[in-house]
Design a protein around this motif. Structure first.
Motif, PDB file in Angstrom:
ATOM      1  N   ALA A 180       6.904 -32.883 -28.536  1.00 18.34           N
ATOM      2  CA  ALA A 180       5.605 -33.427 -28.145  1.00 18.34           C
ATOM      3  C   ALA A 180       4.848 -32.452 -27.252  1.00 18.34           C
ATOM      4  O   ALA A 180       3.616 -32.326 -27.348  1.00 18.34           O
ATOM      5  N   LYS A 181       5.568 -31.746 -26.389  1.00 15.00           N
ATOM      6  CA  LYS A 181       4.916 -30.801 -25.473  1.00 15.00           C
ATOM      7  C   LYS A 181       4.260 -29.653 -26.204  1.00 15.00           C
ATOM      8  O   LYS A 181       3.252 -29.097 -25.745  1.00 15.00           O
ATOM      9  N   LYS A 182       4.822 -29.265 -27.352  1.00 15.03           N
ATOM     10  CA  LYS A 182       4.239 -28.163 -28.111  1.00 15.03           C
ATOM     11  C   LYS A 182       2.812 -28.464 -28.546  1.00 15.03           C
ATOM     12  O   LYS A 182       1.997 -27.554 -28.727  1.00 15.03           O
ATOM     13  N   LYS A 183       2.503 -29.750 -28.722  1.00 16.92           N
ATOM     14  CA  LYS A 183       1.147 -30.137 -29.104  1.00 16.92           C
ATOM     15  C   LYS A 183       0.438 -30.894 -27.981  1.00 16.92           C
ATOM     16  O   LYS A 183      -0.625 -31.478 -28.202  1.00 16.92           O
ATOM     17  N   ASN A 184       1.043 -30.881 -26.797  1.00 16.09           N
ATOM     18  CA  ASN A 184       0.476 -31.577 -25.634  1.00 16.09           C
ATOM     19  C   ASN A 184       0.191 -33.055 -25.935  1.00 16.09           C
ATOM     20  O   ASN A 184      -0.851 -33.603 -25.538  1.00 16.09           O
ATOM     21  N   ILE A 185       1.117 -33.669 -26.659  1.00 18.52           N
ATOM     22  CA  ILE A 185       0.984 -35.091 -26.989  1.00 18.52           C
ATOM     23  C   ILE A 185       1.802 -35.902 -25.983  1.00 18.52           C
ATOM     24  O   ILE A 185       2.970 -35.605 -25.721  1.00 18.52           O
ATOM     25  N   THR A 186       1.183 -36.907 -25.404  1.00 15.74           N
ATOM     26  CA  THR A 186       1.839 -37.757 -24.413  1.00 15.74           C
ATOM     27  C   THR A 186       2.503 -38.947 -25.095  1.00 15.74           C
ATOM     28  O   THR A 186       1.847 -39.695 -25.840  1.00 15.74           O
ATOM     29  N   GLY A 212      -0.492 -35.823 -35.207  1.00 16.11           N
ATOM     30  CA  GLY A 212      -1.339 -36.094 -34.054  1.00 16.11           C
ATOM     31  C   GLY A 212      -2.185 -34.899 -33.657  1.00 16.11           C
ATOM     32  O   GLY A 212      -1.866 -33.753 -33.959  1.00 16.11           O
ATOM     33  N   HIS A 213      -3.278 -35.166 -32.954  1.00 19.62           N
ATOM     34  CA  HIS A 213      -4.136 -34.098 -32.448  1.00 19.62           C
ATOM     35  C   HIS A 213      -3.537 -33.502 -31.179  1.00 19.62           C
ATOM     36  O   HIS A 213      -2.802 -34.175 -30.443  1.00 19.62           O
ATOM     37  N   ASN A 214      -3.838 -32.248 -30.941  1.00 17.58           N
ATOM     38  CA  ASN A 214      -3.451 -31.640 -29.662  1.00 17.58           C
ATOM     39  C   ASN A 214      -4.084 -32.433 -28.517  1.00 17.58           C
ATOM     40  O   ASN A 214      -5.226 -32.877 -28.615  1.00 17.58           O
ATOM     41  N   ASN A 215      -3.307 -32.593 -27.446  1.00 18.49           N
ATOM     42  CA  ASN A 215      -3.724 -33.370 -26.268  1.00 18.49           C
ATOM     43  C   ASN A 215      -3.926 -34.853 -26.605  1.00 18.49           C
ATOM     44  O   ASN A 215      -4.678 -35.554 -25.932  1.00 18.49           O
ATOM     45  N   GLY A 216      -3.240 -35.310 -27.640  1.00 19.16           N
ATOM     46  CA  GLY A 216      -3.353 -36.702 -28.036  1.00 19.16           C
ATOM     47  C   GLY A 216      -2.320 -37.577 -27.347  1.00 19.16           C
ATOM     48  O   GLY A 216      -1.566 -37.131 -26.465  1.00 19.16           O
ATOM     49  N   THR A 217      -2.265 -38.840 -27.726  1.00 18.56           N
ATOM     50  CA  THR A 217      -1.313 -39.784 -27.138  1.00 18.56           C
ATOM     51  C   THR A 217      -0.655 -40.610 -28.241  1.00 18.56           C
ATOM     52  O   THR A 217      -1.264 -40.879 -29.277  1.00 18.56           O
ATOM     53  N   THR A 218       0.580 -41.002 -27.977  1.00 18.00           N
ATOM     54  CA  THR A 218       1.297 -41.942 -28.835  1.00 18.00           C
ATOM     55  C   THR A 218       1.920 -42.995 -27.926  1.00 18.00           C
ATOM     56  O   THR A 218       2.709 -42.659 -27.038  1.00 18.00           O
TER      57      THR A 218
END
Length: 349
Positions: free
Chosen positions: A215-221, A256-262
């Motif tokens: 998840a960190k590779k795409k900055n997804i929370t 997911g988009h970069n800096n996105g959320t799940t």
């Protein structure tokens, strides 16, 4: 008196009446012509002709027509029955009924034929997808090995690099075969579920930890809904449900988009069920793809999805595991906005 019997009597009566009318008319004209006309004789002969004609016609209908449609009737009943001819249904000379039964059978067979065609198309597509998924890593491994055999293995750096890449190709092949094997076992009931009571929230947090780097590779929370803070115990196969949550989260990260959320949310559905929702603000899925999303190897993005890796079986496995638990899985998605996957689980016993 049955409707079919009434119809045969009506047919015999009408035919006998017409026959009597013409014969009586002929007899009357004949007797009048020879100057022997007798009203009582005409009436008696008409009654006799009508009764005799009615009996003969009814008999012939029962014996002649009935015998010839009996086989067709039995065949229709046999084809519509799962166990054979239905003895409780009486044979009938009612052609309207027979026509309805034949029409019903024709519609049924047409639906079955369309189903077979759809399955054949699915089979062809599935075989093509399997061949494509296996071909890519196989050719990759073959290319690296062929290069090494051609003399590249004399260079120790190239040797190590190519062997590592070939090893990754083999790992991908093993990954695909294992996933296929798992789906097959679940479908045929060979993969028995080992159901226990466990905390679904704890399981979700464990999956979060496993996927933290991805998840960190795409900055997804990755987040668990703040309302889902208490323990929620469910009764299911813990290992399989962990795979379901992991596959859905991996899919969410992948698209997911970069800096996105799940966000994952666990709610009580009723006194017996909970629902687990996994929601993201990724690219979403176009409506035309949703019905086929859980098919094996089906990819929305034919090119981009393969570059992200995976066997192409993640969602198919999710569906099979949830259905093996006799639970339901749902998807809601709007293209450009995001997606939500949700599934139900039984509460602890």
């Amino acid at each position: 008196m049955s409707s079919s019997l009434k119809k045969t009597y009506k047919f015999a009566g009408t035919t006998a009446l017409l026959l009597t009318f013409f014969l009586t008319l002929f007899l009357s004209v004949f007797l009048f012509y020879i100057d022997q006309f007798n009203g009582k004789l005409i009436i008696l002969s008409s009654l006799f002709c009508f009764v005799l004609s009615f009996i003969l016609i009814q008999y012939r209908v029962d014996r002649y027509i009935f015998k010839r449609i009996e086989k067709i009737y039995n065949d229709v009943i046999f084809l519509e029955s799962e166990t054979g001819p239905v003895n409780s249904v009486p044979l009938s000379t009612d052609l309207d009924f027979l026509s309805k039964e034949l029409s019903k059978y024709t519609r049924l067979k047409k639906m079955e034929l369309e189903s077979f065609r759809a399955r054949e198309e699915f089979r062809k597509e599935f075989v093509g997808n399997v061949a494509h998924e296996l071909k890519t890593p196989l050719f990759t491994v073959q290319g690296y090995i062929a290069t090494l055999l051609d003399g590249a293995m004399e260079d120790s750096e190239v040797l190590e690099k190519y062997l590592k890449r070939a090893d990754k190709g083999v790992d991908r092949l093993i990954y695909i075969v294992k996933d296929l094997d798992m789906i097959t076992k679940i479908e045929f009931g060979d993969a028995k579920l080992e159901k226990t009571n466990f905390d679904i929230l704890e399981l979700i947090n464990n999956v979060f930890e496993q996927l933290e780097m991805k998840a960190k590779k795409k900055n997804i929370t990755l987040s668990l809904d703040e309302l889902s803070t208490c323990s929620v115990y469910v009764h299911a196969d813990m290992e399989r449900i962990q795979q379901v949550v992991s596959n859905l989260l991996v899919n969410s990260i992948k698209y997911g988009h970069n800096n996105g959320t799940t966000e994952v949310n666990v709610e009580s559905l009723n006194k017996d069920k909970v629902v687990v929702r996994i929601t993201d603000n990724g690219e979403g899925i176009e409506e035309e793809h949703i019905p086929r999303l859980f098919e094996r190897f089906y990819r929305v993005d034919k090119s981009g999805a393969r570059s992200e890796g995976g066997s192409g079986l993640g969602l198919a496995i999710v569906k099979h595991i949830i259905e093996a638990h006799e639970e339901k899985i749902f998807i809601e998605s709007k293209y450009g906005i995001g997606s939500e996957f949700s599934f139900t689980l039984q509460k602890q016993e």
